[in-house]
Motif scaffolding. Structure first.
Motif, mmCIF file in Angstrom:
data_model
loop_
_atom_site.group_PDB
_atom_site.id
_atom_site.type_symbol
_atom_site.label_atom_id
_atom_site.label_comp_id
_atom_site.label_asym_id
_atom_site.label_seq_id
_atom_site.Cartn_x
_atom_site.Cartn_y
_atom_site.Cartn_z
ATOM 1 N N ARG A 1 21.486 10.183 65.188
ATOM 2 C CA ARG A 1 22.122 11.357 64.567
ATOM 3 C C ARG A 1 23.572 11.067 64.227
ATOM 4 O O ARG A 1 24.086 11.596 63.241
ATOM 5 C CB ARG A 1 22.019 12.550 65.504
ATOM 6 C CG ARG A 1 20.606 13.121 65.565
ATOM 7 C CD ARG A 1 20.559 14.402 66.363
ATOM 8 N NE ARG A 1 19.238 15.012 66.294
ATOM 9 C CZ ARG A 1 18.907 16.165 66.877
ATOM 10 N NH1 ARG A 1 19.799 16.805 67.603
ATOM 11 N NH2 ARG A 1 17.697 16.644 66.753
ATOM 12 N N ALA A 2 24.239 10.235 65.037
ATOM 13 C CA ALA A 2 25.604 9.864 64.698
ATOM 14 C C ALA A 2 25.648 9.064 63.405
ATOM 15 O O ALA A 2 26.535 9.246 62.569
ATOM 16 C CB ALA A 2 26.206 9.067 65.849
ATOM 17 N N GLN A 3 24.670 8.182 63.206
ATOM 18 C CA GLN A 3 24.600 7.435 61.955
ATOM 19 C C GLN A 3 24.240 8.340 60.790
ATOM 20 O O GLN A 3 24.713 8.140 59.669
ATOM 21 C CB GLN A 3 23.585 6.301 62.081
ATOM 22 C CG GLN A 3 23.995 5.220 63.064
ATOM 23 C CD GLN A 3 22.984 4.092 63.137
ATOM 24 O OE1 GLN A 3 21.957 4.134 62.499
ATOM 25 N NE2 GLN A 3 23.291 3.072 63.937
ATOM 26 N N ALA A 4 23.390 9.346 61.043
ATOM 27 C CA ALA A 4 23.029 10.268 59.973
ATOM 28 C C ALA A 4 24.224 11.099 59.524
ATOM 29 O O ALA A 4 24.430 11.345 58.342
ATOM 30 C CB ALA A 4 21.897 11.190 60.441
ATOM 31 N N CYS A 5 25.036 11.518 60.486
ATOM 32 C CA CYS A 5 26.229 12.306 60.146
ATOM 33 C C CYS A 5 27.299 11.452 59.522
ATOM 34 O O CYS A 5 28.151 11.944 58.771
ATOM 35 C CB CYS A 5 26.769 12.992 61.401
ATOM 36 S SG CYS A 5 25.655 14.228 62.092
ATOM 37 N N GLY A 6 27.270 10.142 59.892
ATOM 38 C CA GLY A 6 28.290 9.255 59.341
ATOM 39 C C GLY A 6 27.968 8.824 57.931
ATOM 40 O O GLY A 6 28.796 8.235 57.267
#
Length: 370
Positions: A365-370
């Motif tokens: 999810r951190a990569q998706a938000c990034g």
């Protein structure tokens, strides 16, 4: 794109799959090289379902693809299995016949063989996952962000893939050891408990490996994270340092080690019905008293007296394997018996799986938000 062929074949019709360079899930074409749209990313962050195919079918498809790719490597798989067979034969030959011996002093080497098998199988699952997952994580994350599957399906497929790949390897390692050390004499039920314990350790090791592989990007980072996790488990399992010898302020770590519960099950399973006829403590004490008495008579016999004890009095005494279990606090079996031990290991497994899944979800999810 070639690695997605099994996934396409299971989740869409063949003509549609063949017509797209990426994959189709839920009647929506997705290019694996594309970033997800802002609408899809927002829906995914909000936890909304964006797939028409269920989680179970997605997980099965991902697992099939990973196992298919592993099976195509006709060189690596036989080499890995052959290596495990050699390890199993080596350990079995070193401790050959120790678990079937009627000598009391065979308890320690028999326990050592069980400790080595449990530890090696766990470490293999951890290291295999740590080495494999970072290499596959980039592709899996990109496919997830492109909407090919859900996060629960991805996590389930990871656990299933690692376990299936290691089950065959553990059989190649466990069976030679178990046969050579003499465990087969205990019967089929004992073998089921033995391998069931090793299987639980493999489950836990896979969860730990996914957790470490999620948080690290290199082998050096994985090693620095694995050391504080696995070292206390080995140190406080009761084999390296007995529970009775632990300082009181750290004795709680004995009950926090999942390796301790596995080793306790294996010891109880092997020793509870064992009878030893050689080298029992009572026999050793009697022989020591005999030798001391003979020396004393030689030194203190009155002059002219010729007192000679028989050279062989034939001291014999049977002893049970329950004695060593009582000394370790394993008899009567605590926690409601072996089932209770398996229940505690199941709780450890649930905790490890939950932590691994949480770490995986947070990173993706951190990569998706990034």
């Amino acid at each position: 794109a070639g690695g997605l062929a099994p996934c396409c074949g299971a989740l869409s019709t063949p003509p549609l799959c063949a017509a797209q360079p990426g994959a189709i899930l839920g009647a929506r074409a997705v290019d694996v090289n594309m970033r997800p749209s802002s609408a899809d990313a927002a829906r995914r962050r909000a936890g909304l379902r964006t797939h028409s195919v269920g989680h179970l079918r997605q997980a099965l498809t991902l697992t099939h693809r990973a196992l298919y790719d592993a099976a195509r490597d006709t060189r690596r798989l036989p080499q890995a299995l052959l290596l495990r067979v050699f390890i199993g034969l080596g350990v079995g030959l070193i401790f050959q016949g120790q678990c079937s011996s009627d000598a009391f002093d065979s308890i320690f080497p028999c326990t050592a063989s069980m400790f080595i098998v449990a530890l090696v199988c766990t470490l293999e699952c951890v290291l295999e996952t740590v080495l494999w997952f970072p290499l596959s994580r980039a592709l899996l994350t990109r496919e997830y962000l492109n909407g090919l599957y859900s996060l629960p399906a991805l996590a389930a497929s990871l656990f299933a893939t690692v376990l299936v790949q290691n089950v065959l390897g553990s059989i190649c390692l466990v069976l030679p050891v178990y046969s050579l050390v003499g465990g087969a004499e205990a019967g089929l039920a004992a073998l089921v408990i033995y391998y069931g314990t090793i299987g639980m350790m493999m489950f836990i090791g896979s969860a730990v490996g996914i957790f470490v592989g999620t948080l690290t990007d290199s082998l050096d980072e994985a090693r620095s994270l694995l050391s504080p996790i696995l070292s206390p488990m080995m140190l406080f399992c009761g084999f390296v340092l007995p529970h009775a010898a632990m300082p009181r302020w750290i004795s709680w770590a004995y009950y926090a080690s999942f390796l301790q519960y596995a080793l306790s099950i294996l010891q109880i399973n092997q020793l509870k019905g064992k009878v030893f006829t050689r080298g029992c403590p009572a026999e050793i004490i009697e022989e020591a008293l005999y030798k001391d008495l003979a020396v004393w008579l030689d030194d203190h016999a009155p002059p002219g007296w010729n007192i000679t004890l028989p050279r062989h009095l034939g001291f014999h005494g049977n002893c049970s394997g329950l004695g060593p279990l009582r000394e370790q606090g394993l008899w009567p079996v605590p926690f409601g018996g072996i089932r209770g031990y398996f229940g505690i290991m199941a709780l450890y497994l649930c905790a490890c799986v939950t932590i691994a899944y949480t770490a995986l979800r947070a990173r993706i999810r951190a990569q998706a938000c990034g």
